[in-house]
Design an enzyme around this catalytic site. Structure first.
Site, PDB file in Angstrom:
ATOM      1  N   LYS A 110       0.855  -1.192   0.000  1.00  0.00           N
ATOM      2  CA  LYS A 110       0.000   0.000   0.000  1.00  0.00           C
ATOM      3  C   LYS A 110       0.888   1.237   0.000  1.00  0.00           C
ATOM      4  O   LYS A 110       1.901   1.291   0.689  1.00  0.00           O
ATOM      5  CB  LYS A 110      -0.899   0.016   1.235  1.00  0.00           C
ATOM      6  CG  LYS A 110      -1.815  -1.170   1.285  1.00  0.00           C
ATOM      7  CD  LYS A 110      -3.266  -0.966   1.368  1.00  0.00           C
ATOM      8  CE  LYS A 110      -3.882   0.284   1.796  1.00  0.00           C
ATOM      9  NZ  LYS A 110      -5.182   0.485   1.110  1.00  0.00           N
ATOM     10  N   THR A 112       0.436   4.058   1.389  1.00  0.00           N
ATOM     11  CA  THR A 112       0.536   4.687   2.707  1.00  0.00           C
ATOM     12  C   THR A 112       1.790   4.217   3.427  1.00  0.00           C
ATOM     13  O   THR A 112       2.505   5.022   4.030  1.00  0.00           O
ATOM     14  CB  THR A 112      -0.717   4.364   3.552  1.00  0.00           C
ATOM     15  OG1 THR A 112      -1.870   4.828   2.852  1.00  0.00           O
ATOM     16  CG2 THR A 112      -0.644   4.999   4.924  1.00  0.00           C
ATOM     17  N   TYR A 113       2.074   2.930   3.381  1.00  0.00           N
ATOM     18  CA  TYR A 113       3.291   2.400   4.012  1.00  0.00           C
ATOM     19  C   TYR A 113       4.528   2.691   3.166  1.00  0.00           C
ATOM     20  O   TYR A 113       5.568   3.092   3.685  1.00  0.00           O
ATOM     21  CB  TYR A 113       3.155   0.899   4.267  1.00  0.00           C
ATOM     22  CG  TYR A 113       2.362   0.580   5.510  1.00  0.00           C
ATOM     23  CD1 TYR A 113       2.828   0.952   6.765  1.00  0.00           C
ATOM     24  CD2 TYR A 113       1.156  -0.098   5.447  1.00  0.00           C
ATOM     25  CE1 TYR A 113       2.109   0.673   7.913  1.00  0.00           C
ATOM     26  CE2 TYR A 113       0.429  -0.383   6.587  1.00  0.00           C
ATOM     27  CZ  TYR A 113       0.908   0.004   7.822  1.00  0.00           C
ATOM     28  OH  TYR A 113       0.194  -0.277   8.960  1.00  0.00           O
ATOM     29  N   ARG A 115       5.269   5.079   1.212  1.00  0.00           N
ATOM     30  CA  ARG A 115       5.694   6.475   1.301  1.00  0.00           C
ATOM     31  C   ARG A 115       6.348   6.799   2.638  1.00  0.00           C
ATOM     32  O   ARG A 115       6.891   7.886   2.806  1.00  0.00           O
ATOM     33  CB  ARG A 115       4.501   7.398   1.042  1.00  0.00           C
ATOM     34  CG  ARG A 115       4.011   7.294  -0.388  1.00  0.00           C
ATOM     35  CD  ARG A 115       2.742   8.051  -0.613  1.00  0.00           C
ATOM     36  NE  ARG A 115       2.178   7.661  -1.908  1.00  0.00           N
ATOM     37  CZ  ARG A 115       1.410   8.436  -2.630  1.00  0.00           C
ATOM     38  NH1 ARG A 115       1.102   9.649  -2.214  1.00  0.00           N
ATOM     39  NH2 ARG A 115       0.938   8.004  -3.783  1.00  0.00           N
ATOM     40  N   LEU A 135       3.132 -12.075   5.542  1.00  0.00           N
ATOM     41  CA  LEU A 135       3.541 -10.761   5.043  1.00  0.00           C
ATOM     42  C   LEU A 135       4.950 -10.451   5.520  1.00  0.00           C
ATOM     43  O   LEU A 135       5.274 -10.704   6.687  1.00  0.00           O
ATOM     44  CB  LEU A 135       2.603  -9.680   5.586  1.00  0.00           C
ATOM     45  CG  LEU A 135       1.107  -9.865   5.323  1.00  0.00           C
ATOM     46  CD1 LEU A 135       0.289  -8.999   6.268  1.00  0.00           C
ATOM     47  CD2 LEU A 135       0.796  -9.524   3.875  1.00  0.00           C
ATOM     48  N   GLU A 136       5.776  -9.904   4.647  1.00  0.00           N
ATOM     49  CA  GLU A 136       7.120  -9.480   5.031  1.00  0.00           C
ATOM     50  C   GLU A 136       7.166  -7.959   4.978  1.00  0.00           C
ATOM     51  O   GLU A 136       6.996  -7.373   3.910  1.00  0.00           O
ATOM     52  CB  GLU A 136       8.177 -10.066   4.091  1.00  0.00           C
ATOM     53  CG  GLU A 136       8.202 -11.583   4.060  1.00  0.00           C
ATOM     54  CD  GLU A 136       7.334 -12.194   2.959  1.00  0.00           C
ATOM     55  OE1 GLU A 136       6.966 -11.480   2.002  1.00  0.00           O
ATOM     56  OE2 GLU A 136       7.011 -13.383   3.061  1.00  0.00           O
ATOM     57  N   GLN A 155      -2.321  -4.908  -1.177  1.00  0.00           N
ATOM     58  CA  GLN A 155      -3.444  -5.138  -2.084  1.00  0.00           C
ATOM     59  C   GLN A 155      -3.201  -6.379  -2.932  1.00  0.00           C
ATOM     60  O   GLN A 155      -2.124  -6.548  -3.501  1.00  0.00           O
ATOM     61  CB  GLN A 155      -3.669  -3.941  -3.007  1.00  0.00           C
ATOM     62  CG  GLN A 155      -4.893  -4.137  -3.898  1.00  0.00           C
ATOM     63  CD  GLN A 155      -5.162  -2.961  -4.797  1.00  0.00           C
ATOM     64  OE1 GLN A 155      -4.342  -2.610  -5.624  1.00  0.00           O
ATOM     65  NE2 GLN A 155      -6.333  -2.357  -4.629  1.00  0.00           N
ATOM     66  N   GLN A 179      -1.351 -23.043   5.266  1.00  0.00           N
ATOM     67  CA  GLN A 179      -0.658 -22.416   6.399  1.00  0.00           C
ATOM     68  C   GLN A 179      -1.602 -21.530   7.193  1.00  0.00           C
ATOM     69  O   GLN A 179      -2.466 -20.868   6.651  1.00  0.00           O
ATOM     70  CB  GLN A 179       0.567 -21.632   5.931  1.00  0.00           C
ATOM     71  CG  GLN A 179       0.280 -20.383   5.135  1.00  0.00           C
ATOM     72  CD  GLN A 179       1.553 -19.728   4.610  1.00  0.00           C
ATOM     73  OE1 GLN A 179       2.616 -20.329   4.544  1.00  0.00           O
ATOM     74  NE2 GLN A 179       1.437 -18.469   4.223  1.00  0.00           N
TER      75      GLN A 179
END
EC number: 3.5.4.13
Length: 187
Positions: A110, A112-113, A115, A135-136, A155, A179
């Site tokens: 995303k 937002t992250y 940036r 997620l990494e 996304q 998993q």
């Protein structure tokens, strides 16, 4: 291959592709602005769960993907994860996915992250893969960085092939099939 629309995503979710599922975009919670999640025009913004594994170097081990040492992470559960400068953390999606046989899913971070110097990486979700997505999060900044549980973080884009694959992830017994929770590297 064609990218799938919000209508297609909603229909696929009704058939169990995404659980839990948000049919619209959520931008506020409790009257406060949050990092959005839910269905967008041509994708689905996933939420980060409250389970994290934060990378640490206190054990001075070598990072080896073939023999990964679980002591390289500190487990954390909470609403906000603080990732140390120039470090990373693993998390998982709130959502559980069941990818159809004719679909390949690509994950993008995303803005937002991004940036803020926080990069999200996820490898593609292959046909007939299912599970929570690990997620990494990489903090590329020289400062500590926050990641918010229960809010949007990446996304998913769904690409449908005009031909069904001969061998799916499930068919070949993929090592990350089914998993749950944050999953460390496997060989």
């Amino acid at each position: 291959m064609s990218i799938k629309s919000d209508r297609w995503i909603r229909r696929a979710a009704e058939a169990g592709m995404i659980e839990p599922f948000e049919p619209g975009q959520v931008r506020t919670a409790g009257g406060n602005r949050i990092v959005s999640y839910g269905t967008s025009s041509y994708g689905y913004d996933v939420r980060c769960a409250d389970e994290f594994k934060i990378f640490t170097n206190i054990n001075s081990t070598i990072v080896d993907p073939k023999q990964f040492d679980e002591k390289s992470f500190v487990d954390f559960k909470g609403d906000v994860c603080i990732i140390p400068p120039n470090s990373f953390a693993l998390a998982r999606t709130v959502e559980y996915f069941r990818i159809p046989r004719s679909v390949l899913t690509i994950c993008l971070g995303k803005s937002t992250y991004a940036r803020c110097g926080i990069i999200v990486n996820v490898t593609p979700l292959e046909p007939e893969w299912e599970g929570h997505v690990t997620l990494e999060f990489s903090n590329t900044t020289p400062l500590p960085a926050k990641v918010y549980a229960g809010e949007g973080c990446a996304q998913m884009l769904f690409l449908e092939s005009d031909e069904v694959c001969e061998t799916s992830y499930r068919d070949r017994g993929g090592k990350y099939q089914g998993q749950r929770g944050v999953t460390l590297p496997r060989t």
